[in-house]
Design a protein around this motif. Structure first.
Motif, mmCIF file in Angstrom:
data_model
loop_
_atom_site.group_PDB
_atom_site.id
_atom_site.type_symbol
_atom_site.label_atom_id
_atom_site.label_comp_id
_atom_site.label_asym_id
_atom_site.label_seq_id
_atom_site.Cartn_x
_atom_site.Cartn_y
_atom_site.Cartn_z
ATOM 1 N N MET A 44 0.838 -1.190 0.000
ATOM 2 C CA MET A 44 0.000 0.000 0.000
ATOM 3 C C MET A 44 0.874 1.241 0.000
ATOM 4 O O MET A 44 1.897 1.284 0.682
ATOM 5 N N THR A 45 0.505 2.264 -0.772
ATOM 6 C CA THR A 45 1.273 3.496 -0.798
ATOM 7 C C THR A 45 0.509 4.635 -0.154
ATOM 8 O O THR A 45 -0.725 4.631 -0.109
ATOM 9 N N PHE A 46 1.254 5.605 0.341
ATOM 10 C CA PHE A 46 0.657 6.795 0.929
ATOM 11 C C PHE A 46 -0.195 7.512 -0.116
ATOM 12 O O PHE A 46 -1.240 8.079 0.200
ATOM 13 N N LEU A 47 0.240 7.474 -1.379
ATOM 14 C CA LEU A 47 -0.504 8.134 -2.451
ATOM 15 C C LEU A 47 -1.898 7.514 -2.602
ATOM 16 O O LEU A 47 -2.888 8.215 -2.811
ATOM 17 N N GLN A 48 -1.981 6.191 -2.492
ATOM 18 C CA GLN A 48 -3.278 5.528 -2.579
ATOM 19 C C GLN A 48 -4.214 6.013 -1.477
ATOM 20 O O GLN A 48 -5.398 6.234 -1.707
ATOM 21 N N LEU A 49 -3.679 6.181 -0.275
ATOM 22 C CA LEU A 49 -4.493 6.649 0.843
ATOM 23 C C LEU A 49 -5.000 8.065 0.606
ATOM 24 O O LEU A 49 -6.154 8.386 0.913
ATOM 25 N N GLN A 50 -4.139 8.917 0.047
ATOM 26 C CA GLN A 50 -4.559 10.281 -0.260
ATOM 27 C C GLN A 50 -5.656 10.297 -1.326
ATOM 28 O O GLN A 50 -6.653 11.016 -1.202
ATOM 29 N N TYR A 51 -5.471 9.516 -2.371
ATOM 30 C CA TYR A 51 -6.473 9.434 -3.436
ATOM 31 C C TYR A 51 -7.797 8.920 -2.886
ATOM 32 O O TYR A 51 -8.876 9.435 -3.222
ATOM 33 N N PHE A 52 -7.717 7.901 -2.041
ATOM 34 C CA PHE A 52 -8.926 7.325 -1.452
ATOM 35 C C PHE A 52 -9.697 8.376 -0.656
ATOM 36 O O PHE A 52 -10.928 8.472 -0.768
ATOM 37 N N GLN A 53 -8.997 9.195 0.129
ATOM 38 C CA GLN A 53 -9.654 10.224 0.926
ATOM 39 C C GLN A 53 -10.399 11.229 0.052
ATOM 40 O O GLN A 53 -11.526 11.616 0.363
#
Length: 332
Positions: A44-53
């Motif tokens: 999992m990447t931090f970028l994925q978490l940002q996009y998800f939010q």
């Protein structure tokens, strides 16, 4: 890097299914702003978490792509990869509209809870501690949640300064300044006004009045309302509706940290919410929700920053005050 992974295991190990709670996470690689965690077969990447939010907030791939300045197909692919890695779907899909399902709500609560700590630690790693390092701990009370990127901007502007967010329920552990709101003006040397804001009606984009430039609260007397159960918020809602000549029918209530669940309920047409115009514009921005000014509500909400009793605002605290004022439109 192992220390960082252990520190943030609570956000990476998400309880969206029992299988995600098994195994041991580890990582030896960090490039720029990327946080990668390998745990029981997924990365999992931090970028994925940002996009998800952002998608959770906006409610559509196309709308989120505009906010993030990325292509919609690339964003859609990223989210599908995240869901595949987790082994569950995070959204309910209705054509182009996306809404968080139960798995998505669990995942989002974890992501939001730890976001500030992730960004703070990234900056701390990029700027090794030295004799000039300082920390400002901010306790956020009532409806004063601020987006994590503001903390990053403040720390970037003042090298050596680290911002740490302290949840209101952990205030006893100590803090340097706190954010709080009031219905009236507070005159105190240790208190600085950040901004003043009006209350607006949050409506689903499908509501007949969603496209209105402004509406009277009295015109919503027969509508169901959604209540955010924060300190004083319920009494404020009943007071404003009472002044407009009616008692609101409350269809559902939401706890303090469930503001995104409240937003979702508004977006799907379950009811209307009265929310602070400036503070909540970040959480309520999106194509599926409209924030409409109220012509017959003159009540204002004041958001303040206060230092611990017996102290004065120092240079770092004043920097925090200035950034927050600018971010939310000033203290006019």
């Amino acid at each position: 890097m192992g220390t960082l992974i252990n520190l943030f295991s609570e956000i990476i190990v998400i309880a969206v299914s029992d299988s995600l709670l098994e195994g041991h996470g580890n990582s030896k690689d960090r490039r720029d702003a990327l946080i990668r965690v390998e745990r029981t077969g997924f990365t999992m990447t931090f970028l994925q978490l940002q996009y998800f939010q952002v998608i959770a907030r906006v409610g559509s791939i196309v709308g989120a792509a505009k906010v993030l300045n990325v292509s919609a197909p690339a964003l859609s692919k990223t989210i599908h990869q995240l869901e595949e890695e987790l082994g569950v779907e995070l959204f309910s899909r209705d054509g182009c509209r996306l809404a968080l399902n139960e798995n998505g709500k669990i995942f989002l609560n974890c992501v939001v809870e730890i976001q500030d700590r992730l960004t703070s630690t990234q900056l701390a790693l990029a700027n090794p501690k030295n004799a000039d390092s300082r920390m400002v701990r901010i306790c956020q009370e009532t409806l004063t949640e601020t987006p994590g990127f503001l903390n990053v901007e403040i720390m970037s502007a003042r090298p050596g300064l680290v911002i740490e967010s302290v949840p209101a329920d952990q205030a006893a552990k100590g803090y340097d300044i706190r954010l709080f709101s009031s219905d009236s003006v507070v005159d105190n040397p240790g208190v600085a006004l950040l901004y003043k804001e009006a209350w607006v009606a949050a409506l689903s984009h499908t509501h007949p009045l969603a496209a209105s430039e402004s509406i009277a609260l009295a015109s919503l007397a027969d509508e169901p309302f959604l209540l955010h159960k924060d300190d004083g918020y319920d009494s404020t809602l009943f007071e404003m509706c009472g002044d407009a000549g009616f008692r609101p029918w409350i269809r559902a209530s939401f706890a303090r940290m469930e503001y995104l669940a409240l937003r979702h309920a508004v977006a799907v047409g379950q009811g209307i919410a009265l929310v602070p115009e400036k503070t909540w514009r970040y959480a309520f921005t999106g194509e599926d929700v409209a924030l409409v000014p109220l012509t017959d509500v003159h009540k204002r909400r004041y958001v303040y920053c206060a230092v611990v009793e017996g102290r004065e605002f120092d240079e770092d605290s004043l920097c925090v005050v200035q950034y927050l004022r600018e971010a939310f439109g000033g203290a006019e």
